[in-house]
Design an enzyme around this catalytic site. Structure first.
Site, PDB file in Angstrom:
ATOM      1  N   ASP A  47      26.628 -11.682 -65.530  1.00  0.00           N
ATOM      2  CA  ASP A  47      27.261 -12.587 -64.808  1.00  0.00           C
ATOM      3  C   ASP A  47      26.975 -13.918 -65.295  1.00  0.00           C
ATOM      4  O   ASP A  47      25.807 -14.174 -66.095  1.00  0.00           O
ATOM      5  CB  ASP A  47      26.845 -12.615 -63.516  1.00  0.00           C
ATOM      6  CG  ASP A  47      27.439 -11.241 -62.446  1.00  0.00           C
ATOM      7  OD1 ASP A  47      28.576 -10.867 -63.166  1.00  0.00           O
ATOM      8  OD2 ASP A  47      26.858 -11.065 -61.579  1.00  0.00           O
ATOM      9  N   TYR A  75      15.933  -5.360 -64.929  1.00  0.00           N
ATOM     10  CA  TYR A  75      16.190  -6.618 -64.519  1.00  0.00           C
ATOM     11  C   TYR A  75      14.757  -7.281 -63.486  1.00  0.00           C
ATOM     12  O   TYR A  75      14.311  -6.317 -62.911  1.00  0.00           O
ATOM     13  CB  TYR A  75      17.367  -6.883 -63.586  1.00  0.00           C
ATOM     14  CG  TYR A  75      18.607  -6.315 -64.082  1.00  0.00           C
ATOM     15  CD1 TYR A  75      19.544  -7.215 -64.421  1.00  0.00           C
ATOM     16  CD2 TYR A  75      19.151  -5.045 -64.019  1.00  0.00           C
ATOM     17  CE1 TYR A  75      20.732  -7.064 -65.209  1.00  0.00           C
ATOM     18  CE2 TYR A  75      20.522  -4.743 -64.611  1.00  0.00           C
ATOM     19  CZ  TYR A  75      21.205  -5.405 -65.210  1.00  0.00           C
ATOM     20  OH  TYR A  75      22.229  -5.243 -65.725  1.00  0.00           O
ATOM     21  N   ASP A  89      25.295 -14.743 -54.752  1.00  0.00           N
ATOM     22  CA  ASP A  89      24.471 -15.464 -55.792  1.00  0.00           C
ATOM     23  C   ASP A  89      24.587 -17.157 -55.599  1.00  0.00           C
ATOM     24  O   ASP A  89      25.007 -17.285 -54.559  1.00  0.00           O
ATOM     25  CB  ASP A  89      24.729 -15.122 -57.544  1.00  0.00           C
ATOM     26  CG  ASP A  89      26.052 -15.419 -57.725  1.00  0.00           C
ATOM     27  OD1 ASP A  89      26.929 -16.128 -57.006  1.00  0.00           O
ATOM     28  OD2 ASP A  89      26.429 -14.905 -58.710  1.00  0.00           O
ATOM     29  N   ARG A 183      23.469  -8.158 -57.589  1.00  0.00           N
ATOM     30  CA  ARG A 183      23.931  -9.011 -56.555  1.00  0.00           C
ATOM     31  C   ARG A 183      24.317  -8.216 -55.179  1.00  0.00           C
ATOM     32  O   ARG A 183      24.191  -8.325 -53.921  1.00  0.00           O
ATOM     33  CB  ARG A 183      25.390  -9.533 -56.711  1.00  0.00           C
ATOM     34  CG  ARG A 183      25.181 -10.989 -57.611  1.00  0.00           C
ATOM     35  CD  ARG A 183      25.915 -11.865 -58.076  1.00  0.00           C
ATOM     36  NE  ARG A 183      27.125 -11.025 -58.998  1.00  0.00           N
ATOM     37  CZ  ARG A 183      28.535 -10.921 -58.836  1.00  0.00           C
ATOM     38  NH1 ARG A 183      28.982 -11.646 -57.497  1.00  0.00           N
ATOM     39  NH2 ARG A 183      29.144 -10.289 -59.539  1.00  0.00           N
TER      40      ARG A 183
END
Length: 233
Positions: A47, A75, A89, A183
């Site tokens: 993203d 992550y 987000d 997300r």
């Protein structure tokens, strides 16, 4: 280095740009030193507001992209608890707030483990998932409602790295399989603890055996490239 034979180039994508824009910039720099356009693709979209490992492949090694996309990813994410945004987000401002008085570190640790394993996950509507040939985020930005179906994803590990009870923020490390949206994990975690949650930051630190330390800094890619020996055809 022969771009036609193929090169795997891992870069550290910076904050605020799309994976496509990062790829286009690297293609331009590689084509410039190659005296001709370089075929290049990326394995696994990040993203715009996420940073970290983005693997690029040139020439014949673009055939490896599908297998590279299937590799396990790791992550580090910081979640804001007690609120949500439309995109889950920082792309959008907070749209709803929720109670947080009941949230403890013990509750967080227990809840996180509920997401380990094979789970069903609905992708965020602000995502690149296609709906009738169009990207879901395009439809949402045009004001249209989007409904996406859940899909099966694999989460191997979730580790709580820190909990700031004053800011109501947590930092977690997630090891997961292809197609997992962090997300969406934030959204679902917030609901699970009877509150809300969204991503404040997201960094991909590993794809398969390639770690963030193996990546070339995006802003200094031209300097790195100038130190390489290029085989031109």
């Amino acid at each position: 280095m022969n771009f036609t034979e193929g090169v795997i180039i891992p870069i550290d994508k910076p904050y605020g740009i799309t994976s496509f824009k990062a790829l286009a910039h690297i293609r331009y720099l590689c084509s410039k030193v190659n005296d001709g356009k370089v075929k290049i693709g990326h394995a696994g979209t990040l993203d715009p507001l996420a940073t970290g490992v983005l693997i690029l492949a040139t020439g014949r090694k673009t055939k490896l992209i599908e297998s590279l996309q299937a590799h396990t990813k790791e992550y580090v994410a910081t979640l804001q608890l007690g609120a949500t945004t439309d995109s889950y987000d920082m792309e959008h401002e907070e749209s709803e707030s929720f109670p947080t008085a009941h949230i403890t570190e013990e509750l967080i640790r227990d809840a996180l483990q509920s997401f380990v394993g094979e789970i069903q996950q609905v992708p965020p509507t602000y995502s690149a998932v296609k709906v009738s040939g169009q990207r879901a985020y395009t439809l949402r930005r045009d004001g249209q409602q989007v409904e996406l179906k859940p899909k099966t994803v694999q989460i191997d590990e979730i580790e709580l790295q820190s909990f700031d009870s004053y800011k109501m923020q947590i930092t977690i490390r997630v090891v997961c399989g292809k197609g997992t949206y962090i997300r969406a994990l934030a959204r679902d975690f917030g609901r699970f603890i009877h509150s809300g949650a969204y991503l404040r930051s997201l960094r991909r630190v590993r794809v398969g055996a390639i770690n963030i330390d193996d990546c070339i800094d995006y802003d200094n890619f031209d300097k790195w490239l100038s130190s390489q020996t290029i085989e031109k055809e």
